[in-house]
Design a protein around this motif. Structure first.
Motif, mmCIF file in Angstrom:
data_model
loop_
_atom_site.group_PDB
_atom_site.id
_atom_site.type_symbol
_atom_site.label_atom_id
_atom_site.label_comp_id
_atom_site.label_asym_id
_atom_site.label_seq_id
_atom_site.Cartn_x
_atom_site.Cartn_y
_atom_site.Cartn_z
ATOM 1 N N THR A 1 0.835 -1.208 0.000
ATOM 2 C CA THR A 1 0.000 0.000 0.000
ATOM 3 C C THR A 1 0.868 1.256 0.000
ATOM 4 O OG1 THR A 1 -1.678 -1.209 1.253
ATOM 5 C CG2 THR A 1 -1.904 1.178 1.148
ATOM 6 N N ILE A 2 1.927 1.260 0.804
ATOM 7 C CA ILE A 2 2.833 2.412 0.829
ATOM 8 C C ILE A 2 3.441 2.638 -0.551
ATOM 9 C CG2 ILE A 2 5.032 3.260 1.742
ATOM 10 C CD1 ILE A 2 4.337 1.939 4.386
ATOM 11 N N VAL A 3 3.871 1.555 -1.193
ATOM 12 C CA VAL A 3 4.475 1.678 -2.529
ATOM 13 C C VAL A 3 3.459 2.210 -3.534
ATOM 14 C CG1 VAL A 3 5.478 0.381 -4.437
ATOM 15 C CG2 VAL A 3 6.186 -0.110 -2.095
ATOM 16 N N LEU A 4 2.213 1.731 -3.465
ATOM 17 C CA LEU A 4 1.194 2.202 -4.400
ATOM 18 C C LEU A 4 0.877 3.679 -4.188
ATOM 19 C CD1 LEU A 4 -1.285 -0.818 -4.480
ATOM 20 C CD2 LEU A 4 0.313 -0.092 -6.261
ATOM 21 N N VAL A 5 0.860 4.132 -2.938
ATOM 22 C CA VAL A 5 0.625 5.550 -2.651
ATOM 23 C C VAL A 5 1.759 6.395 -3.239
ATOM 24 C CG1 VAL A 5 0.530 7.283 -0.821
ATOM 25 C CG2 VAL A 5 -0.793 5.172 -0.608
ATOM 26 N N LEU A 6 3.001 5.959 -3.041
ATOM 27 C CA LEU A 6 4.144 6.694 -3.587
ATOM 28 C C LEU A 6 4.108 6.703 -5.116
ATOM 29 C CD1 LEU A 6 6.993 5.426 -1.234
ATOM 30 C CD2 LEU A 6 5.913 7.677 -1.224
#
Length: 308
Positions: free
Chosen positions: A255-260
């Protein structure tokens, strides 16, 4: 779940692991954002990926012997970084080839070592994709201390690293120790990767190192501003990613990677130097040219102020 509910959970003593997860995610994002600026500036994305894989055998050994994961990953990563820097001095084999040899070998060694531990499949998934909600207090202190060390070293050699990153030959002519500075940067990248592995895992850690600086690069041409924007973007991405993963019950690291990644795409399209920004600038330039070439434009009366 609303942001207020998330804040309430963060302050809940029974959910202390959530606050620790947020602290580690933000610290990792800040350190990776600063170090990643040099990675993006020098076009070293492959090196970041190699370092992320090279820490794997150290993590595996530490796991098998019930040691400290951060320390094990640091030793393995630094050792690999030194070997890459030394072997890359032989110009008959290009640097990217040396990096490829070592990172593939290191990753394979980590898998072989980890296979000797009970519960191999679950352990491998933890290393590859992170386990941010299971971070012990001791690792939290290690991550904070190591992150502070990385930032202090970077501030001490900032000018030299910038000089080498922009023009290696000119830096060498100025008498700068290029090899030593390369080694310092490799080690700093290693440390940044190690403190981030438990946040989003070995596979996704490159996103923290590359995506925030690449996004900042679309927003500014100034290196100093880029180094400030990059950790801010990374920290915000970690915060939003953790909130969404907690609210929707989806994997935190991904999720963090997708937000970035979403932030990068927005900058790519909407930033002044992004796709739409360049098109608007081109249209304004074309309109200005058409006005200048319009019939009678050169014969227009000169204002009295200009004649005076």
């Amino acid at each position: 779940m609303s942001p207020l509910d998330f804040l309430s959970d963060l302050l809940d003593p029974d959910l202390a692991f959530l606050g620790k997860a947020l602290a580690v995610a933000v610290m990792s994002s800040i350190v990776c954002g600063v170090v990643g600026t040099f990675v993006v500036l020098r076009g070293m994305a492959f090196i970041g990926d190699a370092v992320a894989h090279s820490v794997f055998p150290g993590l595996a050994i530490a796991f098998v012997v019930s040691g400290n994961l951060v320390l094990g990953g640091t030793i393995a990563g630094v050792l690999t970084a030194v070997l890459v820097a030394v072997f890359a001095q032989n110009r008959r084999v290009k640097e990217d080839s040396v990096i490829g040899v070592f990172f593939v070998g290191s990753f394979a060694l980590g898998i072989v070592i980890l296979a000797q531990a009970p519960g191999y499949a679950g352990s491998l998934q933890q290393f590859l994709f992170g386990s941010i909600t299971g971070i012990p207090d001791s690792d939290l202190l290690v991550v904070g201390g190591m992150g502070l060390l990385v930032l202090l070293v970077l501030s001490a050699v900032h000018k030299e690293l910038v000089a080498v990153s922009l023009d290696r030959e000119s830096a060498r002519a100025m008498g700068l120790p290029v090899f030593a500075l390369d080694l310092v940067l490799y080690v700093l990248v290693t440390l940044a990767v190690v403190i981030s592995v438990q946040t989003i895992g070995n596979i996704l850690v490159l996103a923290l190192l590359i995506t925030p600086p690449a996004t900042a690069r679309l927003l500014t041409d100034r290196l100093g501003v880029m180094m400030l924007l990059s950790p801010v973007i990374g920290g915000l991405g970690a915060l939003v990613g953790l909130y969404l993963s907690w609210a929707w019950e989806v994997p935190t690291g991904g999720t963090i990677v997708l937000v970035l990644t979403g932030g990068f795409l927005l900058a790519w399209f909407l930033a002044p130097r992004g796709l739409l920004g360049r098109r608007l600038a081109r249209r304004r330039a074309d309109a200005h040219t058409e006005d200048a070439l319009a019939p009678g434009a050169d014969d227009a009366p000169v204002p009295a102020e200009a004649r005076a």
